[in-house]
Design a protein around this motif. Structure first.
Motif, PDB file in Angstrom:
ATOM      1  N   UNK A 153       0.826  -1.214   0.000  1.00 26.01           N
ATOM      2  CA  UNK A 153       0.000   0.000   0.000  1.00 26.01           C
ATOM      3  C   UNK A 153       0.852   1.253   0.000  1.00 26.01           C
ATOM      4  N   UNK A 154       1.939   1.221   0.790  1.00 21.50           N
ATOM      5  CA  UNK A 154       2.850   2.360   0.796  1.00 21.50           C
ATOM      6  C   UNK A 154       3.528   2.570  -0.551  1.00 21.50           C
ATOM      7  N   UNK A 155       3.917   1.459  -1.181  1.00 15.16           N
ATOM      8  CA  UNK A 155       4.569   1.565  -2.490  1.00 15.16           C
ATOM      9  C   UNK A 155       3.596   2.100  -3.544  1.00 15.16           C
ATOM     10  N   UNK A 156       2.381   1.577  -3.544  1.00  9.66           N
ATOM     11  CA  UNK A 156       1.394   2.042  -4.516  1.00  9.66           C
ATOM     12  C   UNK A 156       1.066   3.526  -4.306  1.00  9.66           C
ATOM     13  N   UNK A 157       0.908   3.883  -3.050  1.00 12.02           N
ATOM     14  CA  UNK A 157       0.595   5.277  -2.742  1.00 12.02           C
ATOM     15  C   UNK A 157       1.732   6.200  -3.148  1.00 12.02           C
ATOM     16  N   UNK A 158       2.955   5.777  -2.856  1.00  8.49           N
ATOM     17  CA  UNK A 158       4.118   6.598  -3.215  1.00  8.49           C
ATOM     18  C   UNK A 158       4.261   6.711  -4.728  1.00  8.49           C
ATOM     19  N   UNK A 159       4.036   5.595  -5.447  1.00  5.28           N
ATOM     20  CA  UNK A 159       4.139   5.633  -6.902  1.00  5.28           C
ATOM     21  C   UNK A 159       3.107   6.549  -7.521  1.00  5.28           C
ATOM     22  N   UNK A 160       1.877   6.455  -7.010  1.00  2.00           N
ATOM     23  CA  UNK A 160       0.821   7.325  -7.532  1.00  2.00           C
ATOM     24  C   UNK A 160       1.120   8.788  -7.214  1.00  2.00           C
ATOM     25  N   UNK A 161       1.580   9.037  -6.004  1.00  4.56           N
ATOM     26  CA  UNK A 161       1.883  10.418  -5.604  1.00  4.56           C
ATOM     27  C   UNK A 161       3.016  10.993  -6.447  1.00  4.56           C
ATOM     28  N   UNK A 162       4.033  10.179  -6.720  1.00  5.36           N
ATOM     29  CA  UNK A 162       5.154  10.655  -7.524  1.00  5.36           C
ATOM     30  C   UNK A 162       4.717  10.976  -8.947  1.00  5.36           C
ATOM     31  N   UNK A 163       3.928  10.067  -9.539  1.00  6.16           N
ATOM     32  CA  UNK A 163       3.452  10.306 -10.896  1.00  6.16           C
ATOM     33  C   UNK A 163       2.562  11.528 -10.988  1.00  6.16           C
ATOM     34  N   UNK A 164       1.658  11.689 -10.020  1.00  6.58           N
ATOM     35  CA  UNK A 164       0.773  12.842 -10.036  1.00  6.58           C
ATOM     36  C   UNK A 164       1.533  14.137  -9.776  1.00  6.58           C
TER      37      UNK A 164
END
Length: 269
Positions: A153-164
């Motif tokens: 969940x942390x990885x997915x959240x971080x990836x989405x946040x970075x892309x956005x």
């Protein structure tokens, strides 16, 4: 089109050229701003689509991050209430009840074979076996799964946040460049108008000089110059100290020998 005298004395040619330049500059400004607006709109649409593409990943991060909350509750980080919620969550897992029933059935069969239905030791053995079996086969893997899900969940959240974030940074850069381009268009438009104004002013100044020079030339022709000016011509009409005007066949005696003016005597011939 400006006339000859307007061009010569009024800067008409420069004024017409300046007006054309102003019209072209205005057309340039309108067209350039329209192009910039279209490009900015296209760019923002594309970037927003790119940002929206991370929404599913962000939603997945939220779901997996919920496992992290349960994991922390099971660790006792959030107090007694959190632990109670973790226990309830564990008891509602699909394997919990299935494992418990299987363990009880196995124990009952063993007890039936041994004739130990009413034995207290058998009941304790059952409880211990169920506890050990649930802990080893269900609770430990459940806790490991919660920890793993929390990390994902942390990885997915971080990836989405970075892309956005990259998308929003691109939007900010696009907006800043759009503003700079608009400012450049405005500066170019102002520069063209300043040049047009200078051209018109230079033409009018040159026309004024031409007009002044023509006036001075006319004045010189009238009042002197080269022995043939108007005043010289007028002076030649009078005798050098004489008393008659000899510019025509008529004679006009103007004064007596004593310097007194007498009655004019007109004679012809």
């Amino acid at each position: 089109m400006a006339g000859f005298f307007d061009t010569l004395f009024g800067g008409g040619a420069e004024r017409e050229a300046a007006e054309k330049n102003r019209a072209l500059a205005a057309q340039y400004q309108t067209s350039a701003l329209d192009y910039l607006k279209t490009g900015y709109g296209t760019g923002t649409d594309a970037i927003n689509k790119g940002v929206a593409a991370y929404d599913p990943l962000a939603a997945l991060g939220v779901k997996y991050s919920a496992a992290g909350d349960t994991w922390l509750n099971a660790l006792g980080v959030n107090g007694a209430d959190g632990s109670a919620r973790a226990t309830q969550a564990f008891q509602t897992t699909p394997g919990y009840e299935l494992t418990q029933r299987a363990a009880l059935d196995a124990i009952d069969r063993r007890r039936a074979i041994g004739g130990m239905y009413a034995s207290g030791n058998a009941d304790q053995d059952t409880a211990n076996w169920i506890t050990k079996n649930l802990y080893e086969t269900q609770y430990q893997p459940w806790m490991s799964g919660l920890q793993s899900a929390a990390g994902m969940g942390g990885q997915y959240t971080a990836g989405a946040a970075q892309g956005q974030q990259q998308g929003y940074t691109s939007l900010a850069d696009l907006a800043r460049n759009y503003g700079l381009d608009q400012s450049n268009v405005a500066n170019n438009y102002m520069g063209q108008n300043v040049s047009a104004n200078n051209m018109q002013a230079a033409g009018e100044a040159a026309g004024a000089k031409n007009l002044l020079g023509a006036g001075l030339s006319l004045a010189g022709m009238a009042f002197g110059g080269g022995g043939g000016g108007m005043l010289s011509s007028l002076g030649g009409m009078f005798g050098g100290g004489g008393s008659t005007l000899n510019s025509s066949p008529w004679s006009f005696p103007m004064a007596t020998a004593g310097g007194n003016w007498g009655r004019p005597q007109v004679s012809y011939g």
